[in-house]
Design a protein around this motif. Structure first.
Motif, PDB file in Angstrom:
ATOM      1  N   ALA A   1     -19.601  48.198  -4.983  1.00  0.00           N
ATOM      2  CA  ALA A   1     -19.278  49.287  -4.547  1.00  0.00           C
ATOM      3  C   ALA A   1     -19.013  49.371  -3.176  1.00  0.00           C
ATOM      4  O   ALA A   1     -19.330  48.705  -2.284  1.00  0.00           O
ATOM      5  CB  ALA A   1     -20.434  50.149  -5.029  1.00  0.00           C
TER       6      ALA A   1
ATOM      7  N   ILE B   1     -19.468  52.205  -0.312  1.00  0.00           N
ATOM      8  CA  ILE B   1     -20.335  53.445  -0.128  1.00  0.00           C
ATOM      9  C   ILE B   1     -20.107  53.992   1.163  1.00  0.00           C
ATOM     10  O   ILE B   1     -20.037  53.187   2.014  1.00  0.00           O
ATOM     11  CB  ILE B   1     -21.815  53.349  -0.311  1.00  0.00           C
ATOM     12  CG1 ILE B   1     -22.082  52.680  -1.735  1.00  0.00           C
ATOM     13  CG2 ILE B   1     -22.614  54.260   0.081  1.00  0.00           C
ATOM     14  CD1 ILE B   1     -23.552  52.286  -2.152  1.00  0.00           C
TER      15      ILE B   1
ATOM     16  N   ARG C   1     -21.836  60.989   0.145  1.00  0.00           N
ATOM     17  CA  ARG C   1     -22.773  60.805  -0.732  1.00  0.00           C
ATOM     18  C   ARG C   1     -23.516  62.232  -0.610  1.00  0.00           C
ATOM     19  O   ARG C   1     -23.739  62.683   0.381  1.00  0.00           O
ATOM     20  CB  ARG C   1     -23.918  59.742  -0.361  1.00  0.00           C
ATOM     21  CG  ARG C   1     -22.956  58.336  -0.512  1.00  0.00           C
ATOM     22  CD  ARG C   1     -23.797  57.228   0.217  1.00  0.00           C
ATOM     23  NE  ARG C   1     -25.117  56.901  -0.742  1.00  0.00           N
ATOM     24  CZ  ARG C   1     -25.920  56.303  -0.443  1.00  0.00           C
ATOM     25  NH1 ARG C   1     -26.064  55.871   0.756  1.00  0.00           N
ATOM     26  NH2 ARG C   1     -27.156  56.122  -1.287  1.00  0.00           N
TER      27      ARG C   1
ATOM     28  N   HIS D   1     -29.515  60.874  -1.533  1.00  0.00           N
ATOM     29  CA  HIS D   1     -29.018  59.693  -1.612  1.00  0.00           C
ATOM     30  C   HIS D   1     -28.783  59.202  -0.117  1.00  0.00           C
ATOM     31  O   HIS D   1     -29.450  58.006   0.044  1.00  0.00           O
ATOM     32  CB  HIS D   1     -27.807  59.604  -2.222  1.00  0.00           C
ATOM     33  CG  HIS D   1     -27.947  59.793  -3.748  1.00  0.00           C
ATOM     34  ND1 HIS D   1     -26.987  59.261  -4.738  1.00  0.00           N
ATOM     35  CD2 HIS D   1     -28.680  60.644  -4.400  1.00  0.00           C
ATOM     36  CE1 HIS D   1     -27.396  59.620  -5.890  1.00  0.00           C
ATOM     37  NE2 HIS D   1     -28.360  60.477  -5.819  1.00  0.00           N
TER      38      HIS D   1
ATOM     39  N   ARG E   1     -30.242  44.842  -8.350  1.00  0.00           N
ATOM     40  CA  ARG E   1     -29.363  45.797  -7.937  1.00  0.00           C
ATOM     41  C   ARG E   1     -28.760  45.360  -6.691  1.00  0.00           C
ATOM     42  O   ARG E   1     -29.295  44.454  -5.933  1.00  0.00           O
ATOM     43  CB  ARG E   1     -30.116  47.053  -7.615  1.00  0.00           C
ATOM     44  CG  ARG E   1     -30.862  47.896  -8.515  1.00  0.00           C
ATOM     45  CD  ARG E   1     -30.115  48.319  -9.814  1.00  0.00           C
ATOM     46  NE  ARG E   1     -30.873  49.021 -10.725  1.00  0.00           N
ATOM     47  CZ  ARG E   1     -30.868  49.870 -11.063  1.00  0.00           C
ATOM     48  NH1 ARG E   1     -30.103  51.226 -10.347  1.00  0.00           N
ATOM     49  NH2 ARG E   1     -31.583  50.608 -11.930  1.00  0.00           N
TER      50      ARG E   1
ATOM     51  N   HIS F   1     -26.847  46.975  -4.601  1.00  0.00           N
ATOM     52  CA  HIS F   1     -27.627  48.059  -3.365  1.00  0.00           C
ATOM     53  C   HIS F   1     -28.856  48.487  -3.885  1.00  0.00           C
ATOM     54  O   HIS F   1     -29.105  49.104  -4.633  1.00  0.00           O
ATOM     55  CB  HIS F   1     -26.461  49.075  -3.239  1.00  0.00           C
ATOM     56  CG  HIS F   1     -25.244  48.498  -3.161  1.00  0.00           C
ATOM     57  ND1 HIS F   1     -24.651  48.006  -1.720  1.00  0.00           N
ATOM     58  CD2 HIS F   1     -23.988  48.413  -3.839  1.00  0.00           C
ATOM     59  CE1 HIS F   1     -23.457  47.813  -1.465  1.00  0.00           C
ATOM     60  NE2 HIS F   1     -23.211  48.009  -2.931  1.00  0.00           N
TER      61      HIS F   1
ATOM     62  N   GLU G   1     -30.534  50.820  -2.847  1.00  0.00           N
ATOM     63  CA  GLU G   1     -31.065  52.454  -2.982  1.00  0.00           C
ATOM     64  C   GLU G   1     -30.466  52.928  -4.232  1.00  0.00           C
ATOM     65  O   GLU G   1     -30.930  53.827  -4.726  1.00  0.00           O
ATOM     66  CB  GLU G   1     -30.094  52.990  -1.899  1.00  0.00           C
ATOM     67  CG  GLU G   1     -28.567  52.802  -1.849  1.00  0.00           C
ATOM     68  CD  GLU G   1     -28.011  51.784  -0.962  1.00  0.00           C
ATOM     69  OE1 GLU G   1     -26.928  51.666  -0.743  1.00  0.00           O
ATOM     70  OE2 GLU G   1     -29.135  50.947  -0.368  1.00  0.00           O
ATOM     71  N   THR G   2     -29.706  51.930  -5.159  1.00  0.00           N
ATOM     72  CA  THR G   2     -29.394  52.335  -6.340  1.00  0.00           C
ATOM     73  C   THR G   2     -30.429  52.275  -7.329  1.00  0.00           C
ATOM     74  O   THR G   2     -30.580  52.951  -8.467  1.00  0.00           O
ATOM     75  CB  THR G   2     -28.223  51.825  -6.935  1.00  0.00           C
ATOM     76  OG1 THR G   2     -28.516  50.293  -7.051  1.00  0.00           O
ATOM     77  CG2 THR G   2     -26.856  51.893  -5.947  1.00  0.00           C
TER      78      THR G   2
ATOM     79  N   ARG H   1     -34.014  55.642  -7.361  1.00  0.00           N
ATOM     80  CA  ARG H   1     -34.493  56.570  -8.355  1.00  0.00           C
ATOM     81  C   ARG H   1     -35.241  56.142  -9.721  1.00  0.00           C
ATOM     82  O   ARG H   1     -35.984  56.765 -10.140  1.00  0.00           O
ATOM     83  CB  ARG H   1     -32.900  57.227  -8.865  1.00  0.00           C
ATOM     84  CG  ARG H   1     -32.187  58.309  -7.797  1.00  0.00           C
ATOM     85  CD  ARG H   1     -31.057  58.930  -8.206  1.00  0.00           C
ATOM     86  NE  ARG H   1     -31.499  59.397  -9.455  1.00  0.00           N
ATOM     87  CZ  ARG H   1     -30.683  60.640  -9.626  1.00  0.00           C
ATOM     88  NH1 ARG H   1     -30.063  61.158  -8.893  1.00  0.00           N
ATOM     89  NH2 ARG H   1     -31.011  61.260 -10.900  1.00  0.00           N
ATOM     90  N   THR H   2     -34.900  55.092  -9.927  1.00  0.00           N
ATOM     91  CA  THR H   2     -35.476  54.358 -11.225  1.00  0.00           C
ATOM     92  C   THR H   2     -36.956  54.155 -10.805  1.00  0.00           C
ATOM     93  O   THR H   2     -37.841  54.717 -11.392  1.00  0.00           O
ATOM     94  CB  THR H   2     -34.863  52.984 -11.351  1.00  0.00           C
ATOM     95  OG1 THR H   2     -33.694  53.190 -11.903  1.00  0.00           O
ATOM     96  CG2 THR H   2     -35.877  52.308 -12.601  1.00  0.00           C
TER      97      THR H   2
END
Length: 193
Positions: free
Chosen positions: A32, A34, A39, A43, A76, A78, A80-81, A84-85
């Motif tokens: 990705a 970014i 964003r 995020h 992951r 990244h 930061e992805t 949320r999980t």
């Protein structure tokens, strides 16, 4: 006059107007690129957090929740992805309580599925309260057509005591008998097909 070469870019349009433009990435598939300005604000705020902050927050719920958060971050590209999980799992404590969340995370880790979806399914089905059953160890199959290494070693050892002419003669008799049955011919003890 020499013009500078333009790099290919990816342009995003909405209702006919350009809303974003990125230089094309030639990295590995799935990587990705970014750009923080493109964003959402939430995020961008997550991007300022170090992964240890989310893991420490998860550990306040329970040690298995912290371990699940670590597993999410490890898988992951990244970190930061994965925030949320992790935050979704942490929020489940409001509905189900800390002990149940920790037990559900332990089960999700044990089955090799450290995801919010797995934790939620475990909680919904009450599997966090059920004991984790170990599957019985599988023994060797017993069947008349299944032979172990000893069987094949025995056959090789029986051939070791004979000289080549005896083994060749026995083989020729077997092959010759097969050749006669199949309509072939045997010449000098060897079968020709």
């Amino acid at each position: 006059m020499h013009q500078p070469r333009r790099r290919p870019c990816v342009t995003l349009h909405h209702d006919g107007a350009r809303v974003a433009s990125h230089a094309r990435s030639y990295g590995r598939k799935g990587t990705a690129v970014i750009v923080d300005e493109h964003r959402p604000r939430a995020h961008r705020d997550y991007g300022q957090w170090p992964p240890e902050r989310v893991v420490a927050w998860a550990e306040t719920i329970g040690p298995n929740v912290g371990e699940l958060a670590r597993a999410v971050m490890r898988h992951r590209t990244h970190p930061e992805t994965g925030y949320r999980t992790c935050l979704g799992v942490i929020r489940l404590a409001d509905k189900y309580g800390r002990d149940r969340i920790d037990a559900a995370c332990a089960r999700a880790l044990r089955i090799g599925s450290p995801t919010a979806k797995s934790v939620t399914a475990i909680l919904r089905n009450g599997l966090d309260r059920a004991p984790l059953v170990e599957p019985p160890p599988r023994g060797a199959l017993a069947h008349e057509n299944i032979h172990g290494a000893e069987y094949f070693d025995k056959e090789e050892r029986s051939d070791l005591g004979r000289d080549d002419s005896e083994a060749g003669r026995d083989e020729a008799e077997r092959d010759g008998g097969d050749a006669e049955r199949e309509g072939g011919c045997a010449v000098g003890g060897a079968a020709l097909h």
